[in-house]
Design a protein around this motif. Structure first.
Motif, PDB file in Angstrom:
ATOM      1  N   GLU A 272       0.825  -1.211   0.000  1.00 61.69           N
ATOM      2  CA  GLU A 272       0.000   0.000   0.000  1.00 61.69           C
ATOM      3  C   GLU A 272       0.863   1.265   0.000  1.00 61.69           C
ATOM      4  O   GLU A 272       0.617   2.201  -0.774  1.00 61.69           O
ATOM      5  N   GLN A 273       1.867   1.280   0.857  1.00 59.13           N
ATOM      6  CA  GLN A 273       2.690   2.490   0.999  1.00 59.13           C
ATOM      7  C   GLN A 273       3.608   2.733  -0.194  1.00 59.13           C
ATOM      8  O   GLN A 273       3.901   3.876  -0.535  1.00 59.13           O
ATOM      9  N   SER A 274       4.081   1.647  -0.811  1.00 59.40           N
ATOM     10  CA  SER A 274       5.035   1.806  -1.913  1.00 59.40           C
ATOM     11  C   SER A 274       4.377   1.763  -3.279  1.00 59.40           C
ATOM     12  O   SER A 274       5.047   1.939  -4.297  1.00 59.40           O
ATOM     13  N   ASP A 275       3.050   1.495  -3.296  1.00 59.97           N
ATOM     14  CA  ASP A 275       2.326   1.387  -4.566  1.00 59.97           C
ATOM     15  C   ASP A 275       2.946   0.302  -5.454  1.00 59.97           C
ATOM     16  O   ASP A 275       3.138   0.485  -6.664  1.00 59.97           O
ATOM     17  N   ALA A 276       3.252  -0.847  -4.832  1.00 62.73           N
ATOM     18  CA  ALA A 276       3.894  -1.957  -5.538  1.00 62.73           C
ATOM     19  C   ALA A 276       2.926  -2.661  -6.482  1.00 62.73           C
ATOM     20  O   ALA A 276       1.711  -2.668  -6.259  1.00 62.73           O
ATOM     21  N   HIS A 277       3.490  -3.253  -7.532  1.00 62.24           N
ATOM     22  CA  HIS A 277       2.666  -4.025  -8.475  1.00 62.24           C
ATOM     23  C   HIS A 277       2.136  -5.301  -7.830  1.00 62.24           C
ATOM     24  O   HIS A 277       1.043  -5.753  -8.155  1.00 62.24           O
ATOM     25  N   PHE A 278       2.939  -5.910  -6.956  1.00 63.70           N
ATOM     26  CA  PHE A 278       2.484  -7.057  -6.171  1.00 63.70           C
ATOM     27  C   PHE A 278       3.479  -7.333  -5.053  1.00 63.70           C
ATOM     28  O   PHE A 278       4.558  -6.743  -4.990  1.00 63.70           O
ATOM     29  N   GLY A 279       3.083  -8.234  -4.148  1.00 60.78           N
ATOM     30  CA  GLY A 279       3.933  -8.596  -3.020  1.00 60.78           C
ATOM     31  C   GLY A 279       4.281 -10.073  -3.034  1.00 60.78           C
ATOM     32  O   GLY A 279       3.545 -10.896  -3.588  1.00 60.78           O
ATOM     33  N   VAL A 280       5.413 -10.400  -2.405  1.00 55.06           N
ATOM     34  CA  VAL A 280       5.937 -11.769  -2.396  1.00 55.06           C
ATOM     35  C   VAL A 280       6.316 -12.134  -0.965  1.00 55.06           C
ATOM     36  O   VAL A 280       6.920 -11.330  -0.252  1.00 55.06           O
ATOM     37  N   ALA A 281       5.973 -13.356  -0.536  1.00 51.93           N
ATOM     38  CA  ALA A 281       6.350 -13.836   0.792  1.00 51.93           C
ATOM     39  C   ALA A 281       6.928 -15.237   0.687  1.00 51.93           C
ATOM     40  O   ALA A 281       6.361 -16.098   0.003  1.00 51.93           O
ATOM     41  N   PHE A 291       1.857 -14.975  -2.913  1.00 57.66           N
ATOM     42  CA  PHE A 291       1.746 -13.705  -3.631  1.00 57.66           C
ATOM     43  C   PHE A 291       0.508 -12.925  -3.200  1.00 57.66           C
ATOM     44  O   PHE A 291      -0.548 -13.504  -2.948  1.00 57.66           O
ATOM     45  N   LEU A 292       0.671 -11.609  -3.135  1.00 62.66           N
ATOM     46  CA  LEU A 292      -0.424 -10.678  -2.901  1.00 62.66           C
ATOM     47  C   LEU A 292      -0.510  -9.745  -4.105  1.00 62.66           C
ATOM     48  O   LEU A 292       0.518  -9.352  -4.662  1.00 62.66           O
ATOM     49  N   ASP A 293      -1.722  -9.394  -4.517  1.00 65.43           N
ATOM     50  CA  ASP A 293      -1.864  -8.500  -5.663  1.00 65.43           C
ATOM     51  C   ASP A 293      -1.612  -7.049  -5.256  1.00 65.43           C
ATOM     52  O   ASP A 293      -1.247  -6.751  -4.110  1.00 65.43           O
ATOM     53  N   GLU A 294      -1.806  -6.136  -6.196  1.00 65.98           N
ATOM     54  CA  GLU A 294      -1.500  -4.720  -5.949  1.00 65.98           C
ATOM     55  C   GLU A 294      -2.403  -4.098  -4.887  1.00 65.98           C
ATOM     56  O   GLU A 294      -2.096  -3.026  -4.351  1.00 65.98           O
ATOM     57  N   ASN A 295      -3.485  -4.797  -4.549  1.00 66.66           N
ATOM     58  CA  ASN A 295      -4.391  -4.305  -3.501  1.00 66.66           C
ATOM     59  C   ASN A 295      -4.097  -4.945  -2.143  1.00 66.66           C
ATOM     60  O   ASN A 295      -4.819  -4.698  -1.170  1.00 66.66           O
ATOM     61  N   GLY A 296      -3.069  -5.777  -2.098  1.00 60.81           N
ATOM     62  CA  GLY A 296      -2.731  -6.465  -0.856  1.00 60.81           C
ATOM     63  C   GLY A 296      -3.579  -7.690  -0.592  1.00 60.81           C
ATOM     64  O   GLY A 296      -3.578  -8.237   0.517  1.00 60.81           O
ATOM     65  N   GLU A 297      -4.310  -8.158  -1.613  1.00 59.34           N
ATOM     66  CA  GLU A 297      -5.155  -9.344  -1.449  1.00 59.34           C
ATOM     67  C   GLU A 297      -4.351 -10.610  -1.747  1.00 59.34           C
ATOM     68  O   GLU A 297      -3.676 -10.705  -2.780  1.00 59.34           O
ATOM     69  N   PHE A 298      -4.439 -11.581  -0.825  1.00 58.65           N
ATOM     70  CA  PHE A 298      -3.723 -12.840  -1.009  1.00 58.65           C
ATOM     71  C   PHE A 298      -4.293 -13.605  -2.196  1.00 58.65           C
ATOM     72  O   PHE A 298      -5.501 -13.662  -2.396  1.00 58.65           O
ATOM     73  N   ILE A 299      -3.407 -14.204  -2.998  1.00 59.33           N
ATOM     74  CA  ILE A 299      -3.826 -14.971  -4.178  1.00 59.33           C
ATOM     75  C   ILE A 299      -3.572 -16.452  -3.914  1.00 59.33           C
ATOM     76  O   ILE A 299      -2.446 -16.853  -3.607  1.00 59.33           O
TER      77      ILE A 299
END
Length: 497
Positions: A272-281, A291-299
């Motif tokens: 959210e803060q960095s406006d990332a295209h997606f997240g990885v854990a 993976f989380l999408d650009e809205n922070g929703e878990f996929i």
């Protein structure tokens, strides 16, 4: 007065009685000491799981059990050279010292690859051309745990039905697998495979296809932190927010488990803060990736695997693609649509890898976020999964949430755990209630039943027993929300009564 008089004991008789009692006491103490020694050296049978060996250190798994396992491993595999890798848990050095000693005493040579991720370990085993390998790790488990993953020289796992039972038997007997007088202790050679590993995975994709984008990556203080900086350095087009790359397997920030929502809070905030295209854990030993999408929703991992299917099936047309029996129906539908052959498997990396090899499949997905690739010896490679997704997002030129949206056709319960004392009895009860109504029935892992309802509605459920806990795990999917809720309530009532 009775004629039977008590005979007075002579000093010699009294002396002999004292000597007898003294010897009896010594024998008793020797027996007690022997029993204590045997208990201390006794292996906890529960540390032997379907896929690996895992337990709490030192209560369930300690140096003595590590030695027994090391000797049993060499006895069973007859390996002449073994590659050993490890994670960074506090108990790892002690267990490493014990198992290396046992392997050496058994006459085998050791290639020690030091700290690495599990995918790096698999690569090191194959690349080093050894007979077998052992990874000291407890994956995502809390820091008090440790364990061993064991493989053959081609990275094929040693698990239930493929050697685990034999190693367990040998280790528990402690076979007093005694060292032969003719054995020459094995030698230890140290290697560093980081650069070779990166070269390998980069050779499997075209990184030139990855466009400029921003991502947030949470290494969870696990082993991913040992390789991610080097890998991401090869992708200068990425702007990366690094989270918890420092390795500390007491996991001070959160459990390194990429499928638990509560562990993803910091990653969501970073996106959210960095406006990332997606997240990885990543998980603790980095063989799982979420993976989380650009809205922070878990996929879900079955949805994310649907997204990369075009890459796999363009590379290996008409190939088999495997998925575990908990995955959404959308995954086999997409595999068929793209010309592949969907094959359902039971849960667990040891079983999936065996079936992937037998089917010569292009890849496999597990709901727990394990992803397997033919290109990578048929084993997990979370880093390769990340590269594939970067390419897919680059090619589609649209948000990840939009790429995933077509795969959210059906409703899922997610995996729900129930505490049940007699797991097998409860599974039988459920089978008896629903078995005659089912369209398709499978017992490859617990029971999985499919049903058709009026009006084009359908649903399926899987109930399986946990390998390690008194739990039943339930997954349900339906093509209608009301039907899903109805069947979930129905099955919950049966399981909990």
């Amino acid at each position: 007065m009775s004629q039977t008089a008590t005979t007075a004991m002579t000093p010699k008789m009294i002396y002999n009685i004292y000597i007898f009692e003294f010897n009896l006491l010594i024998s008793y103490n020797i027996i007690i000491e022997h029993l204590i020694l045997k208990v201390n050296n006794m292996l906890d049978e529960n540390i032997f799981k379907a896929y690996d060996i895992r337990g709490v250190y030192p209560d369930e798994l300690n140096e003595e059990s590590a030695k027994n396992i090391g000797r049993a491993f060499i006895k069973y595999t007859r390996a002449k050279t073994v590659l050993v890798g490890e994670d960074a848990r506090v108990s790892t050095p002690a267990l490493r010292k014990a198992i290396l000693s046992a392997i050496q005493e058994s006459g085998a040579n050791i290639i020690f690859a030091n700290q690495l991720t599990t995918p790096m370990f698999y690569f090191a085993v194959v690349d080093s051309k050894v007979d077998a390998g052992i990874m000291i790790t407890a994956s995502h488990n809390p820091g008090k745990y440790n364990g061993f993953k064991m493989v053959w020289g081609d990275a094929t796992p040693i698990g239930e039905g493929s050697g685990m039972e034999e190693i367990k038997k040998l280790a528990i007997e402690n076979i007093e697998i005694k060292k032969s007088k003719n054995n020459t202790p094995g030698e230890i050679t140290k290697i560093d495979i980081k650069e070779k590993y990166i070269k390998k995975i980069l050779s499997l994709v075209r990184i030139s296809e990855i466009k400029s984008m921003k991502i947030s990556v949470d290494a969870g203080n696990g082993m991913a932190g040992i390789i991610l900086p080097r890998l991401l350095k090869q992708l200068p087009q990425l702007n990366v927010e690094n989270l918890f790359f420092d390795i500390d397997m007491s996991f001070p920030n959160h459990e390194a488990n990429p499928v638990k929502e509560e562990t993803l809070k910091t990653l969501k905030k970073s996106i959210e803060q960095s406006d990332a295209h997606f997240g990885v854990a990543y998980d603790g030993d980095a063989d799982r990736i979420g993976f989380l999408d650009e809205n922070g929703e878990f996929i879900r991992s079955d949805f994310i695997f649907c997204a990369i299917l075009p890459k796999l099936l363009s590379k290996y047309p008409e190939s088999a693609i495997l998925y575990d029996l908990r995955c959404s129906k959308i995954l086999p539908e997409e595999i068929k649509r793209l010309g592949g052959k969907p094959l359902m498997t039971r849960v667990g990396h040891a079983f999936i890898k065996k079936q992937l090899s037998a089917s010569n499949g292009a890849g496999a997905a597990e709901l727990s976020s394990h992803f397997y690739f033919k290109d990578f010896y048929g084993v997990e490679c979370s880093d390769l999964m990340l590269l594939y997704l970067l390419i897919i997002v680059s090619e589609n030129n649209k948000p990840l949430s939009k790429i995933i949206a077509p795969f959210k056709k059906y409703m899922q319960s997610g995996e729900i755990n129930f505490e049940v004392k007699n797991k097998n009895k409860k599974i039988t009860e459920i089978k008896n209630k629903y078995g005659k109504k089912t369209k398709n029935y499978s017992n490859i892992d617990g029971i999985r039943l499919e049903f058709e309802e009026d009006g084009g509605l359908w649903w399926w459920f899987n109930v399986r027993a946990s390998n390690t806990e008194p739990l039943l795990r339930l997954n349900i999917e339906a093509n209608n929300k009301d039907l899903l809720e109805k069947k979930l309530a129905e099955l919950t009532e049966i399981i909990e009564k």
